[in-house]
Design a protein around this motif. Structure first.
Motif: not given
Length: 461
Positions: A150-171
């Motif tokens: 789910l963290r990886r999926l959320q990171a991909r969703q952020f990418a579509t919004e122009g937000i670059e984030v590593n899944p480990n930066q998501i809690l």
């Protein structure tokens, strides 16, 4: 009548006897066979009913002797549930009235959509899928950050919004509310100051009060926070952080413009202010709008959200996205307070639903349905004298101005006596300056009697 209904009927019969004192504390219940004959059900049904009542603490078993009424039983009373008419109208008011109301209560003031607006078919499909999951997922604690898929999926969703984030930066957390609580535990000490908008989401105030901090507020306009007063408050009050919604601000529905977002980031950098961005409503917009995290990264921005508004408020899960060192500290706090991330069952259900192609179609249909509802409700309210302050581009809230001389708190109290929960303006206002405003949830206004009750109340006031 089905087996489950028979069990419920037996349980209710026992509760009624206990409540009416036909069975006193410490008194023995009828035998299983005797009660089965009396109720015209099978003995196994009575066994299940007694076992469930024992689990509730209403009765207890004595080995070899039977079942007895618990000596400290507090009989269930219908009068103990329902609206609390005498409760003070404060930041907890709408939450308590909405959460504790029965299914027949009208809820134009609550913060979620009706069950039949939610993707329940997708959830049921995910639940069936979950029944085949490995035993480990059904039995073990979650990892400290929450489910990696789910963290990886959320990171991909952020990418579509122009937000670059590593899944480990998501809690992943237990809820959006828990996310904010963890942030407060991490950043705040009693006596600190926190900056919010006026109006703002009432639970921001409620959570901050529990952390014994001072709330500083700045007026919110149709383009966002008043930037001149925003910087003045930072200079004079030195708040620890500022929290708001960049997308579909609660309760006003305002979207932060790119120009305002850049100015907020510039002011925050100038005064070393942390920005907490609650984006729980982001998916309700047809197209993404500027986010502080997208424009400024995570150097001083913390983003939080949840899946309760779009997927299910019953399957609770929130998230926090921030810079790595802050996430590490927040992970420790979550382990200390919750011993790991949210339920693996909850996160697997959410992941399965979000991965299903039907979720995208659900959101597209939901946006269209809400757009139609916003227009219709705004027009209906206008006939009663309520003026829509700003027509939002998405979501399910309308922030409305009441006619001159009508106090929203008085209207809300009167509505509660008519079995209706409303959200008066001052619950959103730290300065208690929104007495002529009311927030309406358009998805909860489909019943014709909603407008009939409002019309009658407006005449009475």
């Amino acid at each position: 009548m089905g087996y489950g209904q028979q069990t419920q009927r037996v349980m209710q019969a026992v509760r009624s006897k206990v409540s009416s004192r036909a069975l006193e504390p410490g008194e023995k219940l009828p035998s299983i066979r005797g009660f089965a004959s009396l109720m015209n059900v099978s003995p196994s049904t009575v066994v299940e009913a007694y076992d469930r009542l024992a689990a509730e603490g209403i009765i207890f078993a004595r080995k070899g002797s039977g079942f007895y009424v618990s000596p400290k039983t507090q009989p269930f009373s219908v009068s103990e549930i329902g609206p609390h008419l005498d409760r003070e109208i404060d930041p907890f008011w709408v939450s308590r009235q909405s959460l504790d109301s029965g299914p027949d209560m009208l809820k134009p003031g609550c913060g979620w959509m009706p069950a039949d607006w939610m993707p329940n078919a997708s959830l049921r499909k995910a639940i069936r899928h979950l029944s085949k999951a490995e035993d480990q997922l059904l039995s073990d604690y979650a990892s400290s950050r929450g489910a990696s898929n789910l963290r990886r999926l959320q990171a991909r969703q952020f990418a579509t919004e122009g937000i670059e984030v590593n899944p480990n930066q998501i809690l992943l957390t237990g809820s959006g509310t828990q996310s904010l609580d963890l942030i407060c535990r991490f950043l705040l000490r009693p006596g600190d100051r926190v900056l919010v908008s006026d109006p703002c989401y009432f639970n921001f105030q409620a959570i901050l009060k529990t952390h014994q901090v001072e709330i500083v507020s700045v007026p919110y306009t149709t383009t966002g926070v008043d930037l001149e007063l925003f910087e003045k408050a930072i200079i004079e009050q030195k708040p620890r952080f500022y929290i708001s919604n960049s997308t579909l601000h609660n309760p006003t529905g305002v979207n932060l413009s790119a120009q305002s977002a850049h100015k907020i980031l510039t002011i925050a950098a100038r005064h070393d202010l942390i920005l907490v961005e609650d984006e729980v409503f982001a998916e309700f917009l047809p197209q993404p709008t500027p986010h502080l995290a997208a424009l400024g990264g995570f150097d001083r921005v913390i983003r939080l959200g949840s899946f309760s508004k779009t997927l299910s408020a019953s399957v609770r899960c929130g998230y926090i996205a921030a810079k790595p060192e802050w996430i590490e500290a927040l992970v420790d706090l979550q382990v200390a307070t919750n011993f790991g991330g949210p339920s693996p069952i909850a996160t697997e259900l959410i992941y399965t639903c979000l991965s299903d192609g039907s979720y995208r179609k659900h959101m597209e249909a939901l946006r269209a349905r809400l757009a139609k509802a916003r227009r219709a409700v705004s027009a209906n309210l206008a006939e009663l004298g309520f003026q829509t302050w700003l027509m939002p581009e998405g979501g399910f809230y309308l922030w409305c101005l009441l006619p001159e001389g009508i106090d929203s708190a008085e209207l809300a109290r009167a509505a509660l006596q008519q079995n209706m929960v409303l959200a008066p303006g001052d619950v959103f206002s730290p300065n208690q300056s929104m007495g002529r405003f009311m927030r309406f949830n358009v998805s909860q206004m489909g019943a014709p009697e909603t407008y009939e009750i409002l019309r009658g109340l407006m005449c009475d006031l």
